[in-house]
Motif scaffolding. Structure first.
Motif, PDB file in Angstrom:
ATOM      1  N   LEU A 166      42.092  30.087  40.388  1.00 35.29           N
ATOM      2  CA  LEU A 166      42.336  30.940  41.555  1.00 35.29           C
ATOM      3  C   LEU A 166      43.573  30.421  42.273  1.00 35.29           C
ATOM      4  N   TYR A 177      45.546  36.155  47.300  1.00 35.42           N
ATOM      5  CA  TYR A 177      44.806  35.473  46.235  1.00 35.42           C
ATOM      6  C   TYR A 177      45.185  36.113  44.900  1.00 35.42           C
ATOM      7  N   ILE A 179      44.237  36.361  40.852  1.00 38.18           N
ATOM      8  CA  ILE A 179      43.197  36.119  39.844  1.00 38.18           C
ATOM      9  C   ILE A 179      43.759  36.441  38.457  1.00 38.18           C
ATOM     10  N   TYR A 193      47.705  39.305  35.857  1.00 39.18           N
ATOM     11  CA  TYR A 193      47.275  38.726  37.125  1.00 39.18           C
ATOM     12  C   TYR A 193      47.088  39.844  38.146  1.00 39.18           C
ATOM     13  N   LYS A 200      40.434  40.205  50.397  1.00 41.74           N
ATOM     14  CA  LYS A 200      39.869  39.993  49.053  1.00 41.74           C
ATOM     15  C   LYS A 200      39.402  41.284  48.383  1.00 41.74           C
ATOM     16  N   ILE A 285      37.180  40.054  36.665  1.00 44.81           N
ATOM     17  CA  ILE A 285      37.032  39.997  38.115  1.00 44.81           C
ATOM     18  C   ILE A 285      35.575  39.869  38.527  1.00 44.81           C
ATOM     19  N   TYR A 288      34.276  36.608  39.726  1.00 48.06           N
ATOM     20  CA  TYR A 288      34.711  36.117  41.043  1.00 48.06           C
ATOM     21  C   TYR A 288      33.971  36.806  42.195  1.00 48.06           C
TER      22      TYR A 288
END
Length: 296
Positions: A166, A177, A179, A193, A200, A285, A288
């Protein structure tokens, strides 16, 4: 006329096969070597020292198979050594190029595209605060403040529920952010990415690339204007943030429960590559989700 030796007997001539080294004794060379089947033309007479003719060569026969084999082996060893040496010398530069390329892709997801190669690492260091490693429960396994040693060092094949890279970033003073995502396209691997805003949930930018998708079709996933730009501002999760909602679907196709806020158009004529991107986003994803639902 045959020569007599010092005992008065007739001296026998010796002939050596230049191919295999076989020695024949007689008045003349054999029509064919009994060992390697070489013709008489490949034989040379061996003359004792003091004779009237040139003595036979000593040492390795450069016309024979043995010499050819030894010579070939030596050349192979030398070439292998040189290749290993060159590879070792170029290894640091090769690894540096891989590192810079990866950082360029992360910056592209943050909409910092077309950064000059010489400026990539400097820009990356300014933007990326930490490359953390977290687990599926949102716990920080490594804080990534040392840069390049933690999340950045995790290879795609080693990403797991307990080993999730992360990237915590700052762009124009705002937290972002990033990922990493990996998947399978039509022909080979695809990866990229996804950059998120501080909430978020809102996609700030994306970057996708591939190993072998079809030019003009699946390869369009690498193009900003034709594919990647449409992700900006889309919502990553559904309304209650219980599942990944962002989806790549065929234009005009009705998908129950999918709002326009999370819908992106697939590439015409590249259905399998588009499906690969869609599956990649959902599969990667979803690991996360705990982190994405945690307020910080």
């Amino acid at each position: 006329m045959q020569l007599k030796n010092n005992k008065g007997t007739m001296a026998t001539k010796k002939f050596k096969c230049k191919v295999c080294g076989y020695i024949h004794e007689g008045d003349a060379a054999p029509e064919k070597c009994p060992v390697c089947q070489a013709p008489a033309s490949e034989f040379e007479e061996i003359v004792e020292a003091g004779g009237t003719e040139k003595p036979a060569k000593k040492g390795l026969n450069t016309d024979g198979n043995t010499y050819t084999i030894i010579y070939s082996c030596i050349v192979v060893v030398i070439v292998a050594f040189l290749l290993a040496f060159v590879s070792k010398v170029l290894e640091p530069q090769s690894m540096a190029n891989v590192r810079i390329d990866k950082k360029s892709q992360i910056l592209a997801a943050l909409n910092l595209r077309d950064v000059e190669k010489a400026e990539v690492e400097k820009t990356y260091d300014e933007v990326v605060v930490a490359d953390e490693i977290i687990d599926k429960d949102g716990n920080v396994v490594k804080d990534g403040t040392s840069k390049d040693a933690d999340g950045f060092a995790v290879e795609d094949k080693n990403i797991s529920d307990s080993n999730l890279p992360l990237y915590v970033c700052k762009v124009n003073g705002e937290t972002k952010y990033v990922i990493p995502v990996t998947g399978k396209g039509l022909w080979d691997a695809i990866w990229g990415y996804v950059a998120l805003n501080a909430d978020k949930n809102t996609i700030y930018g994306v970057y996708f690339t591939h190993k072998g998708e079809t030019a003009g079709l699946g390869a369009i996933i690498t193009e900003y204007d034709k594919f990647q730009k449409q992700f900006e501002g889309k919502k990553l999760m559904n309304d209650d943030k219980s599942a990944v909602a962002i989806s790549v679907v065929k234009k005009g196709k009705v998908v129950n429960g999918l709002s326009d806020d999370s819908r992106c158009d697939a590439i015409t004529g590249a259905t399998l590559t588009s499906d690969g991107v869609n599956n990649m986003l959902h599969d990667c994803i979803s690991r996360y989700m705990t982190f994405l639902n945690t307020n910080e």
